[in-house]
Design a protein around this motif. Structure first.
Motif, PDB file in Angstrom:
ATOM      1  N   THR A 148      69.759 -83.629   8.900  1.00  0.00           N
ATOM      2  CA  THR A 148      68.662 -83.301   7.978  1.00  0.00           C
ATOM      3  C   THR A 148      69.105 -83.402   6.525  1.00  0.00           C
ATOM      4  OG1 THR A 148      67.699 -81.807   9.629  1.00  0.00           O
ATOM      5  CG2 THR A 148      66.971 -81.532   7.357  1.00  0.00           C
ATOM      6  N   LEU A 149      70.351 -83.040   6.267  1.00  0.00           N
ATOM      7  CA  LEU A 149      70.852 -83.024   4.888  1.00  0.00           C
ATOM      8  C   LEU A 149      71.536 -84.314   4.471  1.00  0.00           C
ATOM      9  CD1 LEU A 149      72.243 -79.368   4.798  1.00  0.00           C
ATOM     10  CD2 LEU A 149      70.122 -80.232   3.789  1.00  0.00           C
ATOM     11  N   ALA A 150      71.564 -85.298   5.346  1.00  0.00           N
ATOM     12  CA  ALA A 150      72.266 -86.553   5.046  1.00  0.00           C
ATOM     13  C   ALA A 150      71.672 -87.281   3.844  1.00  0.00           C
ATOM     14  CB  ALA A 150      72.261 -87.461   6.266  1.00  0.00           C
ATOM     15  N   THR A 151      70.364 -87.112   3.624  1.00  0.00           N
ATOM     16  CA  THR A 151      69.707 -87.835   2.513  1.00  0.00           C
ATOM     17  C   THR A 151      69.520 -86.971   1.273  1.00  0.00           C
ATOM     18  OG1 THR A 151      67.489 -87.241   3.318  1.00  0.00           O
ATOM     19  CG2 THR A 151      68.455 -89.297   4.146  1.00  0.00           C
ATOM     20  N   ALA A 152      69.992 -85.718   1.317  1.00  0.00           N
ATOM     21  CA  ALA A 152      69.839 -84.835   0.164  1.00  0.00           C
ATOM     22  C   ALA A 152      70.572 -85.414  -1.039  1.00  0.00           C
ATOM     23  CB  ALA A 152      70.376 -83.449   0.487  1.00  0.00           C
ATOM     24  N   THR A 153      69.960 -85.307  -2.192  1.00  0.00           N
ATOM     25  CA  THR A 153      70.542 -85.900  -3.386  1.00  0.00           C
ATOM     26  C   THR A 153      70.210 -85.057  -4.608  1.00  0.00           C
ATOM     27  OG1 THR A 153      70.721 -87.968  -4.646  1.00  0.00           O
ATOM     28  CG2 THR A 153      68.539 -87.373  -3.818  1.00  0.00           C
ATOM     29  N   ILE A 154      70.608 -85.530  -5.771  1.00  0.00           N
ATOM     30  CA  ILE A 154      70.342 -84.800  -7.005  1.00  0.00           C
ATOM     31  C   ILE A 154      68.833 -84.669  -7.220  1.00  0.00           C
ATOM     32  CG2 ILE A 154      70.397 -86.886  -8.443  1.00  0.00           C
ATOM     33  CD1 ILE A 154      71.820 -85.124 -10.597  1.00  0.00           C
ATOM     34  N   GLY A 155      68.407 -83.496  -7.635  1.00  0.00           N
ATOM     35  CA  GLY A 155      66.975 -83.215  -7.799  1.00  0.00           C
ATOM     36  C   GLY A 155      66.384 -82.449  -6.641  1.00  0.00           C
ATOM     37  N   ASP A 156      67.102 -82.407  -5.499  1.00  0.00           N
ATOM     38  CA  ASP A 156      66.636 -81.663  -4.335  1.00  0.00           C
ATOM     39  C   ASP A 156      67.086 -80.205  -4.417  1.00  0.00           C
ATOM     40  OD1 ASP A 156      65.469 -83.888  -3.177  1.00  0.00           O
ATOM     41  OD2 ASP A 156      67.229 -84.387  -1.980  1.00  0.00           O
ATOM     42  N   PHE A 157      66.328 -79.336  -3.753  1.00  0.00           N
ATOM     43  CA  PHE A 157      66.689 -77.927  -3.580  1.00  0.00           C
ATOM     44  C   PHE A 157      66.802 -77.669  -2.083  1.00  0.00           C
ATOM     45  CE2 PHE A 157      65.377 -73.598  -2.538  1.00  0.00           C
ATOM     46  CZ  PHE A 157      66.196 -72.829  -3.361  1.00  0.00           C
ATOM     47  N   VAL A 158      67.944 -77.150  -1.657  1.00  0.00           N
ATOM     48  CA  VAL A 158      68.193 -76.899  -0.235  1.00  0.00           C
ATOM     49  C   VAL A 158      68.346 -75.401   0.000  1.00  0.00           C
ATOM     50  CG1 VAL A 158      69.724 -77.313   1.717  1.00  0.00           C
ATOM     51  CG2 VAL A 158      69.333 -79.132   0.043  1.00  0.00           C
ATOM     52  N   TYR A 159      67.581 -74.886   0.955  1.00  0.00           N
ATOM     53  CA  TYR A 159      67.748 -73.493   1.387  1.00  0.00           C
ATOM     54  C   TYR A 159      68.262 -73.503   2.819  1.00  0.00           C
ATOM     55  CZ  TYR A 159      66.800 -68.785   3.018  1.00  0.00           C
ATOM     56  OH  TYR A 159      66.939 -67.528   3.575  1.00  0.00           O
ATOM     57  N   LEU A 160      69.416 -72.873   3.024  1.00  0.00           N
ATOM     58  CA  LEU A 160      70.034 -72.825   4.345  1.00  0.00           C
ATOM     59  C   LEU A 160      70.097 -71.382   4.832  1.00  0.00           C
ATOM     60  CD1 LEU A 160      72.058 -74.784   2.311  1.00  0.00           C
ATOM     61  CD2 LEU A 160      72.634 -75.615   4.593  1.00  0.00           C
ATOM     62  N   ASP A 161      69.517 -71.146   5.992  1.00  0.00           N
ATOM     63  CA  ASP A 161      69.540 -69.818   6.612  1.00  0.00           C
ATOM     64  C   ASP A 161      69.895 -69.985   8.088  1.00  0.00           C
ATOM     65  OD1 ASP A 161      69.261 -67.082   7.004  1.00  0.00           O
ATOM     66  OD2 ASP A 161      67.116 -67.230   7.406  1.00  0.00           O
ATOM     67  N   PRO A 162      71.161 -70.336   8.366  1.00  0.00           N
ATOM     68  CA  PRO A 162      71.548 -70.605   9.757  1.00  0.00           C
ATOM     69  C   PRO A 162      71.620 -69.333  10.584  1.00  0.00           C
ATOM     70  CG  PRO A 162      73.466 -70.677   8.322  1.00  0.00           C
ATOM     71  CD  PRO A 162      72.268 -70.539   7.425  1.00  0.00           C
ATOM     72  N   PRO A 163      71.524 -69.459  11.913  1.00  0.00           N
ATOM     73  CA  PRO A 163      71.758 -68.289  12.769  1.00  0.00           C
ATOM     74  C   PRO A 163      73.149 -67.730  12.490  1.00  0.00           C
ATOM     75  CG  PRO A 163      70.839 -70.102  14.032  1.00  0.00           C
ATOM     76  CD  PRO A 163      71.192 -70.658  12.690  1.00  0.00           C
ATOM     77  N   LEU A 188      79.336 -76.456   8.261  1.00  0.00           N
ATOM     78  CA  LEU A 188      78.476 -75.985   7.173  1.00  0.00           C
ATOM     79  C   LEU A 188      79.207 -76.071   5.837  1.00  0.00           C
ATOM     80  CD1 LEU A 188      75.846 -74.613   6.241  1.00  0.00           C
ATOM     81  CD2 LEU A 188      76.929 -72.404   6.724  1.00  0.00           C
ATOM     82  N   ARG A 189      80.456 -75.649   5.808  1.00  0.00           N
ATOM     83  CA  ARG A 189      81.248 -75.721   4.577  1.00  0.00           C
ATOM     84  C   ARG A 189      81.385 -77.170   4.106  1.00  0.00           C
ATOM     85  NH1 ARG A 189      86.541 -76.771   3.335  1.00  0.00           N
ATOM     86  NH2 ARG A 189      87.374 -75.739   1.462  1.00  0.00           N
ATOM     87  N   LYS A 190      81.631 -78.074   5.031  1.00  0.00           N
ATOM     88  CA  LYS A 190      81.767 -79.491   4.687  1.00  0.00           C
ATOM     89  C   LYS A 190      80.482 -80.030   4.059  1.00  0.00           C
ATOM     90  CE  LYS A 190      82.767 -83.975   6.856  1.00  0.00           C
ATOM     91  NZ  LYS A 190      83.065 -84.650   8.147  1.00  0.00           N
ATOM     92  N   VAL A 191      79.348 -79.644   4.626  1.00  0.00           N
ATOM     93  CA  VAL A 191      78.051 -80.082   4.101  1.00  0.00           C
ATOM     94  C   VAL A 191      77.817 -79.513   2.702  1.00  0.00           C
ATOM     95  CG1 VAL A 191      75.558 -79.805   4.374  1.00  0.00           C
ATOM     96  CG2 VAL A 191      76.944 -80.503   6.319  1.00  0.00           C
ATOM     97  N   LEU A 192      78.140 -78.244   2.506  1.00  0.00           N
ATOM     98  CA  LEU A 192      77.946 -77.623   1.199  1.00  0.00           C
ATOM     99  C   LEU A 192      78.802 -78.302   0.128  1.00  0.00           C
ATOM    100  CD1 LEU A 192      77.837 -73.829   2.157  1.00  0.00           C
ATOM    101  CD2 LEU A 192      75.910 -75.341   1.651  1.00  0.00           C
ATOM    102  N   LEU A 193      80.021 -78.649   0.480  1.00  0.00           N
ATOM    103  CA  LEU A 193      80.898 -79.345  -0.468  1.00  0.00           C
ATOM    104  C   LEU A 193      80.308 -80.700  -0.845  1.00  0.00           C
ATOM    105  CD1 LEU A 193      84.391 -78.479   1.058  1.00  0.00           C
ATOM    106  CD2 LEU A 193      83.502 -77.717  -1.168  1.00  0.00           C
TER     107      LEU A 193
END
Length: 250
Positions: A148-163, A188-193
């Motif tokens: 889902t986050l593979a295409t996230a880029t500058i200008g996007d806002f991501v809210y993550l609330d995992p189990p 998750l850490r890798k994605v956030l970085l």
């Protein structure tokens, strides 16, 4: 919600939520462009059906019988044998009439929450219609959070609330056969970085625990007190602390 909404601004071009279990922040903010993703195929199917034709979902929901015996008969039905809109209606029916509105499955992926006499009939129809209006502004995907986050880029806002996967204490996490586990925190850490490096702004909410503090220490972390909506009984629900981490500047 009053705290989370402060991280959002109309300057963002797109809202992305990769753990869209309730999508409560999405519905609260009402963004004009969004991506909602989740690994729960029944949830995503229900969202898509509501977006496509909320009236047909409501029609199917009206036909489902009420009462304890009927609940267990509906629960025993394999959703894969149902039509698109009937499956969505079943999802709403079970999740609104079950114990504490909880979503839980066994290892085979079968919904197994017991019946609880509700204080209402089922999901209010006006809420389904309102949800459809907002979901038409979203791309809805059934996939892992990394995809889902593979295409996230500058200008996007991501809210993550995992189990929550916390090793030192039991956290109710039986949401399905492919539930988020402690080992997924490394992913998750890798994605956030990656999000941080490409200029994507994000907010993460997670239980206050050693694991979360370790992976979120690179960013601004805030500790907030919250009250759980799910517990054995209402009187047993107690406050606890969560961490909110963000790469947004003040």
């Amino acid at each position: 919600m009053p705290i989370l909404e402060l991280y959002w601004s109309d300057g963002f071009s797109r809202y992305i939520e990769p753990f869209a279990g309730s999508s409560c922040l999405f519905f609260h903010l009402e963004p004009q462009c969004a991506i909602l993703g989740d690994a729960n195929a029944e949830l995503i199917g229900a969202m898509r059906a509501i977006r496509l034709d909320a009236s047909r979902v409501i029609e199917c929901l009206r036909r489902l019988p009420r009462g304890k015996r009927s609940y267990y008969r509906v629960r025993a039905v394999d959703p894969e044998r149902l039509g698109f809109f009937d499956a969505a209606a079943r999802f709403l029916y079970l999740n609104s009439l079950c114990f504490n509105g909880l979503y839980r499955t066994n290892e085979s992926g079968q919904f197994n929450v017991p019946y609880c006499p509700p204080g209402h009939e089922t999901v209010p129809e006006e809420l389904i219609l309102e949800a459809a209006h907002h979901l038409r502004k979203a791309t809805i995907v059934n996939q892992d959070f990394e995809e889902t986050l593979a295409t996230a880029t500058i200008g996007d806002f991501v809210y993550l609330d995992p189990p929550y996967a916390v090793s030192r204490r039991r956290v109710f996490s039986e949401y399905g056969p492919t539930l988020f586990q402690a080992k997924d925190l490394r992913r998750l850490r890798k994605v956030l970085l990656r999000l941080d490096s490409c200029g994507t702004k994000f907010v993460v909410s997670y239980a206050d625990c050693a694991e979360a503090r370790s992976i979120l220490k690179h960013w601004k972390v805030r500790r907030v007190r919250t009250k759980r909506n799910i517990a054995g009984f209402t009187g047993d629900r107690r406050g606890s602390y969560e961490l909110l981490a963000t790469n947004l500047s003040d």
